[in-house]
Motif scaffolding. Sequence first.
Motif, PDB file in Angstrom:
ATOM      1  N   ALA A   1       0.816  -1.217   0.000  1.00 52.38           N
ATOM      2  CA  ALA A   1       0.000   0.000   0.000  1.00 52.38           C
ATOM      3  C   ALA A   1       0.851   1.270   0.000  1.00 52.38           C
ATOM      4  N   GLN A   2       2.095   1.200   0.463  1.00 47.61           N
ATOM      5  CA  GLN A   2       2.966   2.365   0.513  1.00 47.61           C
ATOM      6  C   GLN A   2       3.849   2.515  -0.733  1.00 47.61           C
ATOM      7  N   THR A   3       3.697   1.655  -1.702  1.00 45.01           N
ATOM      8  CA  THR A   3       4.533   1.689  -2.894  1.00 45.01           C
ATOM      9  C   THR A   3       4.391   3.008  -3.639  1.00 45.01           C
ATOM     10  N   ASP A   4       5.518   3.578  -4.004  1.00 46.33           N
ATOM     11  CA  ASP A   4       5.569   4.787  -4.825  1.00 46.33           C
ATOM     12  C   ASP A   4       5.598   4.315  -6.282  1.00 46.33           C
ATOM     13  N   TRP A   5       4.446   4.371  -6.942  1.00 46.17           N
ATOM     14  CA  TRP A   5       4.331   3.815  -8.285  1.00 46.17           C
ATOM     15  C   TRP A   5       5.114   4.616  -9.317  1.00 46.17           C
ATOM     16  N   SER A   6       5.363   5.887  -9.055  1.00 45.04           N
ATOM     17  CA  SER A   6       6.226   6.673  -9.949  1.00 45.04           C
ATOM     18  C   SER A   6       7.646   6.131  -9.891  1.00 45.04           C
ATOM     19  N   GLU A   7       8.098   5.780  -8.687  1.00 45.31           N
ATOM     20  CA  GLU A   7       9.428   5.198  -8.532  1.00 45.31           C
ATOM     21  C   GLU A   7       9.508   3.844  -9.232  1.00 45.31           C
ATOM     22  N   VAL A   8       8.471   3.038  -9.084  1.00 51.00           N
ATOM     23  CA  VAL A   8       8.445   1.731  -9.748  1.00 51.00           C
ATOM     24  C   VAL A   8       8.550   1.918 -11.259  1.00 51.00           C
ATOM     25  N   ALA A   9       7.795   2.867 -11.799  1.00 44.85           N
ATOM     26  CA  ALA A   9       7.836   3.115 -13.242  1.00 44.85           C
ATOM     27  C   ALA A   9       9.244   3.495 -13.685  1.00 44.85           C
ATOM     28  N   GLU A  10       9.921   4.366 -12.936  1.00 45.65           N
ATOM     29  CA  GLU A  10      11.287   4.767 -13.280  1.00 45.65           C
ATOM     30  C   GLU A  10      12.242   3.577 -13.230  1.00 45.65           C
ATOM     31  N   LEU A  11      12.108   2.756 -12.188  1.00 47.46           N
ATOM     32  CA  LEU A  11      12.978   1.592 -12.041  1.00 47.46           C
ATOM     33  C   LEU A  11      12.769   0.589 -13.177  1.00 47.46           C
ATOM     34  N   LEU A  12      11.516   0.409 -13.591  1.00 47.67           N
ATOM     35  CA  LEU A  12      11.242  -0.540 -14.671  1.00 47.67           C
ATOM     36  C   LEU A  12      11.724  -0.014 -16.021  1.00 47.67           C
ATOM     37  N   VAL A  13      11.645   1.291 -16.229  1.00 48.28           N
ATOM     38  CA  VAL A  13      12.204   1.866 -17.460  1.00 48.28           C
ATOM     39  C   VAL A  13      13.721   1.679 -17.460  1.00 48.28           C
ATOM     40  N   ASP A  14      14.356   1.943 -16.316  1.00 46.23           N
ATOM     41  CA  ASP A  14      15.808   1.716 -16.220  1.00 46.23           C
ATOM     42  C   ASP A  14      16.142   0.254 -16.514  1.00 46.23           C
ATOM     43  N   SER A  15      15.349  -0.664 -15.959  1.00 51.40           N
ATOM     44  CA  SER A  15      15.577  -2.085 -16.170  1.00 51.40           C
ATOM     45  C   SER A  15      15.437  -2.437 -17.650  1.00 51.40           C
ATOM     46  N   TYR A  16      14.423  -1.894 -18.267  1.00 52.02           N
ATOM     47  CA  TYR A  16      14.236  -2.104 -19.698  1.00 52.02           C
ATOM     48  C   TYR A  16      15.476  -1.645 -20.459  1.00 52.02           C
ATOM     49  N   CYS A  17      15.980  -0.479 -20.122  1.00 48.79           N
ATOM     50  CA  CYS A  17      17.136   0.068 -20.834  1.00 48.79           C
ATOM     51  C   CYS A  17      18.405  -0.752 -20.594  1.00 48.79           C
ATOM     52  N   VAL A  18      18.504  -1.422 -19.448  1.00 50.25           N
ATOM     53  CA  VAL A  18      19.630  -2.317 -19.188  1.00 50.25           C
ATOM     54  C   VAL A  18      19.542  -3.544 -20.095  1.00 50.25           C
ATOM     55  N   GLN A  19      18.333  -4.065 -20.299  1.00 51.28           N
ATOM     56  CA  GLN A  19      18.154  -5.323 -21.022  1.00 51.28           C
ATOM     57  C   GLN A  19      17.903  -5.162 -22.524  1.00 51.28           C
ATOM     58  N   ALA A  20      17.339  -4.051 -22.933  1.00 47.02           N
ATOM     59  CA  ALA A  20      16.959  -3.871 -24.338  1.00 47.02           C
ATOM     60  C   ALA A  20      18.180  -3.579 -25.208  1.00 47.02           C
ATOM     61  N   PRO A  21      18.093  -3.929 -26.488  1.00 47.49           N
ATOM     62  CA  PRO A  21      19.140  -3.497 -27.414  1.00 47.49           C
ATOM     63  C   PRO A  21      19.224  -1.970 -27.403  1.00 47.49           C
ATOM     64  N   LYS A  22      20.412  -1.447 -27.603  1.00 49.38           N
ATOM     65  CA  LYS A  22      20.612   0.009 -27.531  1.00 49.38           C
ATOM     66  C   LYS A  22      19.679   0.769 -28.456  1.00 49.38           C
ATOM     67  N   LYS A  23      19.413   0.224 -29.615  1.00 48.49           N
ATOM     68  CA  LYS A  23      18.521   0.883 -30.577  1.00 48.49           C
ATOM     69  C   LYS A  23      17.134   1.101 -29.980  1.00 48.49           C
ATOM     70  N   LEU A  24      16.609   0.110 -29.264  1.00 51.74           N
ATOM     71  CA  LEU A  24      15.299   0.245 -28.627  1.00 51.74           C
ATOM     72  C   LEU A  24      15.372   1.128 -27.388  1.00 51.74           C
ATOM     73  N   ALA A  25      16.431   0.986 -26.605  1.00 48.18           N
ATOM     74  CA  ALA A  25      16.573   1.790 -25.382  1.00 48.18           C
ATOM     75  C   ALA A  25      16.608   3.284 -25.697  1.00 48.18           C
ATOM     76  N   ARG A  26      17.188   3.646 -26.828  1.00 46.17           N
ATOM     77  CA  ARG A  26      17.246   5.067 -27.204  1.00 46.17           C
ATOM     78  C   ARG A  26      15.881   5.653 -27.512  1.00 46.17           C
ATOM     79  N   LEU A  27      14.899   4.820 -27.766  1.00 54.01           N
ATOM     80  CA  LEU A  27      13.551   5.297 -28.077  1.00 54.01           C
ATOM     81  C   LEU A  27      12.753   5.686 -26.833  1.00 54.01           C
ATOM     82  N   VAL A  28      13.274   5.372 -25.661  1.00 50.58           N
ATOM     83  CA  VAL A  28      12.558   5.574 -24.412  1.00 50.58           C
ATOM     84  C   VAL A  28      12.914   6.920 -23.789  1.00 50.58           C
ATOM     85  N   ASP A  29      11.884   7.662 -23.411  1.00 48.97           N
ATOM     86  CA  ASP A  29      12.105   8.915 -22.667  1.00 48.97           C
ATOM     87  C   ASP A  29      12.440   8.554 -21.236  1.00 48.97           C
ATOM     88  N   ARG A  30      13.564   9.046 -20.770  1.00 50.72           N
ATOM     89  CA  ARG A  30      14.000   8.786 -19.407  1.00 50.72           C
ATOM     90  C   ARG A  30      14.219  10.105 -18.700  1.00 50.72           C
TER      91      ARG A  30
END
Length: 121
Positions: free
Chosen positions: A88-117
């Motif tokens: 219930a105390q989860t900061d969902w904005s923080e979760v979203a940022e962490l998951l975008v970062d995780s995506y950028c770690v795992q995604a090919p660079k070409k796809l990661a560059r398409l993401v607004d961070r």
Amino acid sequence: MCLGLPGVYEEPAWVGVRWRVRGRTFAHACTVGSDNPTSHARVFATDGPVCVVTFRAPADEVGGLIGSGFPFYWPGWGVNVVGMVLNAQTDWSEVAELLVDSYCVQAPKKLARLVDRPSGH
């Protein structure tokens, strides 16, 4: 949120659900009960179920996240894998940022560059 990222698909995991890009998992969510034999269960001393998400973090951020304590933990595998308890105390904005970062770690660079961070990431 995960499905809005380029090239992402969702699939059932051994327990819970995971989100992948080009065959690489960048997020995995599941419910851990005291009777659940996964490595997550070893982290918690609880009588009830706990919802968790694991994700990849940039190498220079892993120690800080895990070291900050609850709701973060090391699930017991991978050098850049971090777990987070969702409640219930989860900061969902923080979760979203962490998951975008995780995506950028795992995604090919070409796809990661398409993401607004956010700046600084």
